[in-house]
Structure formats: structure tokens, C-alpha cells
Design a protein around this motif. Structure first.
Motif, short mmCIF file in Angstrom:
data_model
loop_
_atom_site.label_atom_id
_atom_site.label_comp_id
_atom_site.label_asym_id
_atom_site.label_seq_id
_atom_site.Cartn_x
_atom_site.Cartn_y
_atom_site.Cartn_z
N MET A 1 0.92 -1.35 0.07
CA MET A 1 0.13 0.03 -0.05
C MET A 1 1.12 1.19 0.18
O MET A 1 2.05 1.18 0.37
CB MET A 1 -0.96 0.00 1.32
N LEU A 2 0.29 2.40 -0.47
CA LEU A 2 0.93 3.58 -0.32
C LEU A 2 0.96 4.01 1.19
O LEU A 2 0.22 3.34 1.83
CB LEU A 2 0.28 4.43 -1.35
N GLY A 3 1.97 5.05 1.19
CA GLY A 3 2.21 5.46 2.74
C GLY A 3 1.77 7.05 2.63
O GLY A 3 2.62 7.77 1.85
N ILE A 4 0.66 7.47 3.45
CA ILE A 4 0.67 8.79 3.49
C ILE A 4 1.13 9.52 4.84
O ILE A 4 0.78 9.16 5.67
CB ILE A 4 -0.79 9.38 3.19
N ARG A 5 1.99 10.38 4.60
CA ARG A 5 2.71 10.86 6.01
C ARG A 5 2.09 12.52 5.92
O ARG A 5 2.18 13.16 5.33
CB ARG A 5 4.10 10.93 6.08
N LEU A 6 1.41 12.96 7.21
CA LEU A 6 0.77 14.03 7.31
C LEU A 6 1.53 14.83 8.82
O LEU A 6 1.33 16.05 8.80
CB LEU A 6 -0.73 14.19 7.63
N LEU A 7 2.36 14.10 9.39
CA LEU A 7 3.10 14.46 10.51
C LEU A 7 4.36 15.10 10.06
O LEU A 7 5.40 14.57 10.08
CB LEU A 7 3.16 13.64 11.69
N GLY A 8 4.08 16.53 9.66
CA GLY A 8 5.33 17.36 9.24
C GLY A 8 5.01 17.71 7.71
O GLY A 8 3.52 17.90 7.42
N GLU A 9 5.88 17.87 6.83
CA GLU A 9 5.38 18.08 5.47
C GLU A 9 4.81 16.98 4.90
O GLU A 9 5.29 15.76 5.13
CB GLU A 9 6.74 18.67 4.64
N MET A 10 3.69 17.21 4.12
CA MET A 10 2.92 16.08 3.64
C MET A 10 3.80 15.32 2.48
O MET A 10 4.49 15.74 1.75
CB MET A 10 1.78 16.49 2.88
N GLU A 11 3.49 13.98 2.63
CA GLU A 11 4.43 13.00 1.94
C GLU A 11 3.54 11.77 1.35
O GLU A 11 2.69 11.50 2.24
CB GLU A 11 5.67 12.65 2.51
N GLU B 1 2.33 20.61 8.23
CA GLU B 1 3.19 21.74 7.97
C GLU B 1 3.43 22.59 6.80
O GLU B 1 3.74 21.62 5.71
CB GLU B 1 4.63 21.17 8.57
N GLY B 2 3.28 23.78 6.68
CA GLY B 2 3.26 24.39 5.49
C GLY B 2 2.01 24.12 4.78
O GLY B 2 2.04 24.76 3.41
N LEU B 3 0.88 23.78 5.11
CA LEU B 3 -0.20 23.53 4.19
C LEU B 3 -1.57 24.20 4.90
O LEU B 3 -2.50 23.49 4.90
CB LEU B 3 -0.43 21.99 3.86
N GLU B 4 -1.23 25.49 5.51
CA GLU B 4 -2.23 25.91 6.29
C GLU B 4 -3.59 26.77 5.49
O GLU B 4 -4.66 26.48 5.97
CB GLU B 4 -1.50 27.12 7.09
N GLU C 1 -7.18 19.15 14.40
CA GLU C 1 -6.22 18.17 14.26
C GLU C 1 -4.74 18.20 14.69
O GLU C 1 -4.27 17.19 15.21
CB GLU C 1 -6.54 17.65 12.66
N ARG C 2 -4.25 19.59 14.47
CA ARG C 2 -3.03 19.62 14.85
C ARG C 2 -2.67 19.72 16.60
O ARG C 2 -1.77 19.22 16.97
CB ARG C 2 -2.49 21.11 14.37
N GLU C 3 -3.81 20.13 17.02
CA GLU C 3 -3.63 20.37 18.42
C GLU C 3 -3.76 18.94 18.91
O GLU C 3 -3.14 18.35 20.00
CB GLU C 3 -4.70 21.31 19.00
N ASP C 4 -4.58 18.10 18.45
CA ASP C 4 -4.92 16.70 18.62
C ASP C 4 -3.57 15.81 18.69
O ASP C 4 -3.11 14.99 19.61
CB ASP C 4 -6.07 15.90 17.87
N ALA C 5 -2.87 16.02 17.51
CA ALA C 5 -1.84 15.51 17.25
C ALA C 5 -0.77 15.82 18.33
O ALA C 5 0.32 14.92 18.68
CB ALA C 5 -1.45 15.76 15.68
N ARG C 6 -0.57 17.00 18.55
CA ARG C 6 0.35 17.75 19.45
C ARG C 6 0.17 17.16 20.84
O ARG C 6 1.05 16.62 21.51
CB ARG C 6 0.35 19.03 19.68
#
Length: 611
Positions: free
Chosen positions: A70-80, A198-201, A215-220
Motif C-alpha cells: 500500500m502507499l503510505g501517506i505522511r501528514l505529521l510534518g510536510e505532507m508526503e 506543516e506548510g499547508l495552512e 487536528e494539529r492540537e490533537d496530534a500535538r
């Protein structure tokens, strides 16, 4: 400190399971038992998964084996997006990336109209722009890979069997952080490459911004819990990197500083322990300085020399890292958290100050972040936190709370207040109601008389505009039409009509800020919906049941809530005291005599000063 509220994730677990069941029904997949999924999900953050997807579902046997990775989607930081270890080139369009992040994180079906409102302006042909973005997302997958999205003419949904999503996997995979094996916690901590998206505000799209801030506060908060568990369960050099990250995430968390100083001292790094102690003192000064844990850590460390001085001697220059706040500003910080209402809507609330708890039920058009800096509300916040721990929140459908709230009723407003009070851990407290917040405060006080000490009610009403004089109802219905037509436009002329009702004596700065607030804090559709709900409020049957001592204040020339409504409120609440104020403003402005009278009366009533 953005402390974690355990109730939030307990509630989210229930919501996620219902979403998993819905996905299973719509995508012909079978649910994996929670434990099995969670054991697999943390180890699959790099993108490779053996049979289990990031949402807790397993493909049907008829499709198993077609895709090995499967692909991996990384959202914690810059999206990848990753295919194995290879990074997939993302679309250049920020809105397209934001759309994929929103679909992947929420994991549920969304109507096309809803997504158009979220990310596109009306003149931009939102449907055409949405179709283009969907085509860019589809292009991320190769032949033989499961498409990332499923879309029909009405709804669009992320395909949970197509990719792992780092934040979703972490949330679903950490059932009980305190008992999770240390190696899994290390993997979870390593997944945080930065803040969420990050960078996608996209700050100009306020509804999207409200969602990603939540979501950012929840992740934090999740990151803090993971790091704290590692520091508590490890020792020496092994724990130190995680302790350092903790103080970087929240430099005003005294517990985090005390852990770091203790670890440094135990490792024999006395000089660094001393320097970090002094750094902690400077960082904590805006919130009143160290309260005890840091001093205790220093004493437990058994340092040979005295602890560094916690305050500068008279006449010395303050440390440049922590300049004193301007006298007209509220305290240096507030703590924003989120809790879940009983229907799954996420409510943003904030706490600030120290002292006896004071709860302010939500009124229309608030934003926890913007109000903190505003020339209209700043003096209110500064006064309310003077001798109190202030708890306030954004009403559902506006501010930082969920805008996508299907249930807008007076009863849900009261239940939202219940959720916030419980999440804040309050037992007994005073309440300040402002505008329609008065009705919510009264309903809560009648329902929970054992928890409310005293009530202060300002600018409120017992019955909404639709139940008052016919001419007022007609005027407010006309304003409702105006909301639909002009609320979201760049030209503030439409919103200026509402500003002139709320603060007719405002300065140019205050008027401009209030004009902007209306657009930033609520969508046109939600403004109309809330206006209709407020029109139907009727708490007259509850007034005689109020048992808490009550102070009612109302401006004589208020154009939003008639003066007669304040007087009616005072005469029907047993033993209530009524204070008329000389002002035309619905929101009292700093510097006007009515504000000083309000402050004096409220302080005396709440025993801040002798009567």
C-alpha cells in the motif's frame, strides 16, 4: 501546556469504530478485531502493510493478493506520499494536497458540496476545481494499485484499503499508551517529523483552517503523551532525547522542564542542568514562573550549589527571552484543547489564568485564537483571568469547533457546555453568560444546581427574536436574508450592518476587526442556521427554577438584546439583582464608563473585592 484530555480519545474510539463499520458496508471489507489492527498499524507507518490497512479493515478475500504494497501517506510534518521507500511526487496545488489530507484523515464520505465550500470560493467554479483536484489525486496511483479515492455523483470518500495514514495509524494503534511496549512507543515518536500538515495552512479558507488547527492540537497532545511515557519509563541517556523534544514542543510546561533537569543531574551533567534550569525559569516567567515541580526536581537532584535565582533583583534587566507583556494585553498564553460532544461534534475550549473557576458559555461569533488578540474582546479576557481560571469555548459550527455540525438546537448547546465543563475537570464554578450565552447558563444552572456557585448574566434574553414583537421578528428575518446573500463576500458592507448593531460606538480598528471576525469565524450557511436557532430560544419556564445567586446587567440602548429582556430576566429569577448600564454597545468596549461599572459590579459580586 496542551494537556491531553483522555475523554476525547475515548469518544473518538467509538466514532472511529462506527466509521469502520460504515466503510466495511460500503467497500465490501470485513472488520479486523481492534487489537489485531492496532498491533499491525504502528509498524506499518513506512507504507508496507501485511494484510491490514490504516483504518482497521482488511480487504475481502476476493481482492486479496492483487496489491502487495500500500502507499503510505505522511501528514505529521510536510505532507508526503511514499511507495515503499520512494517518495511520490505530489501535485503542486496546495488545495489538491489539502483535499487529500482532509479525506485521508477524516476517513468518511463527504458530499461534493461540502468539499467545495471547504476549499474553493464561489467565483472559482468550485465543482470544476474539485473535479480537477480529484483527477490529480487519482494520478498518484499506478496500474494495479488500489485507487486512493472512491467518488460518485454525490459523495467522495478516501479508500481506506489504498494507503496507510501516519496520524490515523497512531491514533488507532495506541490503545493504552501507559502499557504499550517501549519499542512501539519509540516507533510512534519517530513518526512525528513536524507539526500536522506543516506548510499547508491555507489561512484564507477559514473552515479548513478550523479543521486543521483542531487536528494539529490533537496530534500535538498525542505526541506529548507518547514522549512523556517514554521519559517516565526510560532512564538516563536513553530518555534524554525525548525529554529535550518535550520542552521544545511546549516550553511553558514546567513538568517537562523538571524531567529534563532531573535527567541531566542524574547523568552528572551539573553545568547543563543549571543552564537548563535558568532557561526554564525564563520560559516560565510569562505564566507566573515555576510553581514547584522544577524546584523539587532541583532539590531531588542533590546539586551541591544553590539553585539559580528564580527572579531578578530589583533594578536588574529582565531576561531578553521573556519580555514583560504589555499592560493592555491578556496573559501570555492560553491552553486550547478539544472535547467531543455526545453527537460526535468536536468542541474547542480554552483555559487561562489561575484562581476560582469561571466558565463563560459560548456566544455567537467567537474564535479562541482571534479573540485573544482582538481590540473588542481582549480587555474582557484580561479582566476575567485576573483572579480566575477562565474556561471558554467556541460554539459548534463556528470558531475552532467543528463547522460541520448537523445538530444545531438549544439542547445541543447546553450539552456542549456539559461536555466542556466535564473535560475541564470542574466540580463547582461561577458562570458568566453573555448574549445568548445567558440562556445556556440558565438552562445549565437549572439542570445542575449543585455545580453552579453564582451567575453573572450580561446582555441576555429569555426569548429569541422570533418570539418577541412582530416588527423585531420581521427585522431579524430581513437580516437573515442579508446573511445568505453577503456574509461571505470580500466586500464588508453586508457585515458592517451587523457590526453597527453590536458595537455602534466602536473605533475604526474595532469595527474593522469585528467585520473581519464575522467572516473568519463562521460560514454564511452556519450564520443563517444559528440565527434561526437563536430566534426560537425560550427559557421563560426555567427562570423561577434558578437557585444560584444571580447578577443581571444590561445596557439601556442595546440594539441586539432589548433592555426589557434584561429587566424581565432579573424580575423572574428569584433574588436576582439588576444593574442597568448606560451604553449602546452590545459588547462593552474598554474605556467606556459602562465597562468600568460592569467590572466593579462583577468583581464585588464574585467577591474579588469587598462589597
Amino acid at each position: 501546556m496542551h494537556a491531553f484530555n483522555g475523554r476525547l480519545y475515548d469518544a473518538n474510539d467509538n466514532v472511529r469504530m462506527s466509521r469502520c463499520r460504515e466503510r466495511a458496508r460500503t467497500q465490501r471489507v470485513s472488520l479486523v478485531p481492534c487489537g489485531e489492527h492496532r498491533r499491525a498499524s504502528i509498524s506499518s507507518l513506512s507504507g508496507e502493510v501485511r494484510g491490514v490497512g490504516s483504518s482497521g479493515v482488511r480487504p475481502d478475500n476476493r481482492t486479496a493478493g492483487k496489491v502487495s504494497m500500500m502507499l503510505g501517506i505522511r501528514l505529521l510534518g510536510e505532507m508526503e506520499v511514499l511507495r515503499g521507500a520512494e517518495r511520490v511526487e505530489l501535485p503542486r496545488s496546495k488545495k489538491t494536497r489539502a483535499l487529500l489530507a482532509y479525506l485521508a484523515t477524516t476517513g468518511r464520505a463527504h458530499r461534493r458540496e461540502r468539499l467545495c465550500e471547504l476549499l474553493w470560493d464561489v467565483p472559482d467554479d468550485p465543482r470544476g476545481a474539485l473535479r480537477w483536484s480529484l483527477s490529480r489525486i487519482r494520478a498518484l496511483t499506478q496500474d494495479g494499485e488500489t485507487p486512493l479515492i472512491h467518488a460518485d455523483r454525490s459523495v467522495i470518500q478516501f479508500n481506506v484499503s489504498s494507503a496507510t495514514v501516519d496520524l490515523v495509524s497512531l491514533r488507532d494503534g495506541l490503545d493504552n499508551i501507559e502499557t504499550t511496549p517501549i519499542d512501539r512507543l519509540k516507533d510512534a515518536a519517530a513518526a512525528f517529523r513536524g507539526v500536522f500538515l506543516e506548510g499547508l495552512e491555507l489561512p484564507e479558507y477559514h473552515e479548513f483552517r478550523s479543521w486543521y488547527v483542531a487536528e494539529r492540537e490533537d496530534a500535538r497532545a498525542l505526541h506529548v503523551r507518547i514522549l512523556s511515557a517514554l521519559v517516565e519509563r526510560m532512564s538516563g541517556e536513553a530518555a534524554m532525547p525525548y525529554a529535550r523534544i518535550l520542552v521544545q514542543i511546549d516550553p511553558q510546561d514546567e513538568q517537562a522542564w523538571s524531567r529534563l533537569v532531573r535527567l541531566l543531574a542524574q547523568a552528572g551533567r551539573q553545568q547543563e542542568a543549571r543552564e537548563q534550569y535558568e532557561t526554564a525559569n525564563r520560559a516560565l516567567r510569562p505564566v507566573g514562573g515555576p510553581k514547584g515541580p522544577l524546584l523539587q526536581a532541583w532539590r531531588e537532584a542533590g546539586m551541591a550549589s544553590p539553585a539559580p535565582r528564580l527572579t531578578e533583583p530589583p533594578g536588574s534587566e529582565p531576561a531578553p527571552a521573556a519580555p514583560p507583556a504589555a499592560p493592555t494585553r491578556p496573559p501570555a498564553r492560553q491552553e486550547i484543547r478539544f472535547c467531543i460532544a455526545d453527537d460526535g461534534v468536536r468542541i474547542a475550549y480554552a483555559t487561562a489564568g489561575q484562581g476560582t473557576p469561571l466558565v463563560k458559555p459560548a456566544n455567537w461569533m467567537t474564535h479562541l485564537e482571534y479573540d485573544w488578540e482582538s481590540p473588542v474582546w481582549q480587555h474582557w479576557i484580561r479582566e476575567l483571568v485576573r483572579n480566575h481560571r477562565l474556561v471558554r469555548y467556541d460554539e459548534r459550527a463556528n470558531g475552532l469547533s467543528d463547522w460541520d455540525a448537523p445538530n444545531l438546537t438549544f439542547d445541543t448547546f447546553v450539552r456542549d457546555l456539559e461536555a466542556v465543563v466535564d473535560a475541564a475537570g470542574l466540580e463547582r464554578f461561577d458562570m458568566l453568560g453573555v448574549s445568548q450565552g445567558c440562556a445556556i447558563a440558565i438552562a445549565y444552572a437549572v439542570k445542575h444546581p449543585q455545580r453552579v456557585n453564582r451567575l453573572v448574566l450580561y446582555g441576555g434574553y429569555t426569548q429569541g427574536w422570533a418570539l418577541r414583537a412582530p416588527e423585531e421578528a420581521a427585522r431579524r428575518r430581513a437580516l437573515g436574508v442579508l446573511m445568505e446573500l453577503g456574509w461571505g463576500q470580500d466586500n464588508p458592507a453586508f457585515r458592517q450592518v451587523f457590526t453597527s448593531l453590536f458595537i455602534p460606538d466602536g473605533s475604526n480598528e474595532q469595527i474593522q476587526w469585528f467585520n473581519d471576525l464575522q467572516r473568519m469565524t463562521i460560514s454564511p450557511r452556519n450564520a443563517v442556521r444559528l440565527n434561526e436557532v437563536f430566534g426560537g430560544i425560550d427559557i421563560r419556564p426555567l427562570m423561577a427554577q434558578v437557585r444560584a445567586p444571580t447578577l443581571v446587567l444590561h445596557c439601556r440602548d442595546d440594539n441586539v438584546a432589548p433592555f426589557a429582556e434584561g429587566r424581565l430576566m432579573a424580575t423572574t429569577i428569584p433574588g436576582a439583582r439588576f444593574v442597568p448600564l448606560e451604553s449602546r454597545n452590545h459588547i462593552l468596549l474598554e474605556g467606556e464608563p459602562a465597562w468600568q461599572r460592569f467590572v466593579t459590579e462583577m468583581r464585588a459580586f464574585l467577591h474579588d473585592e469587598p462589597t
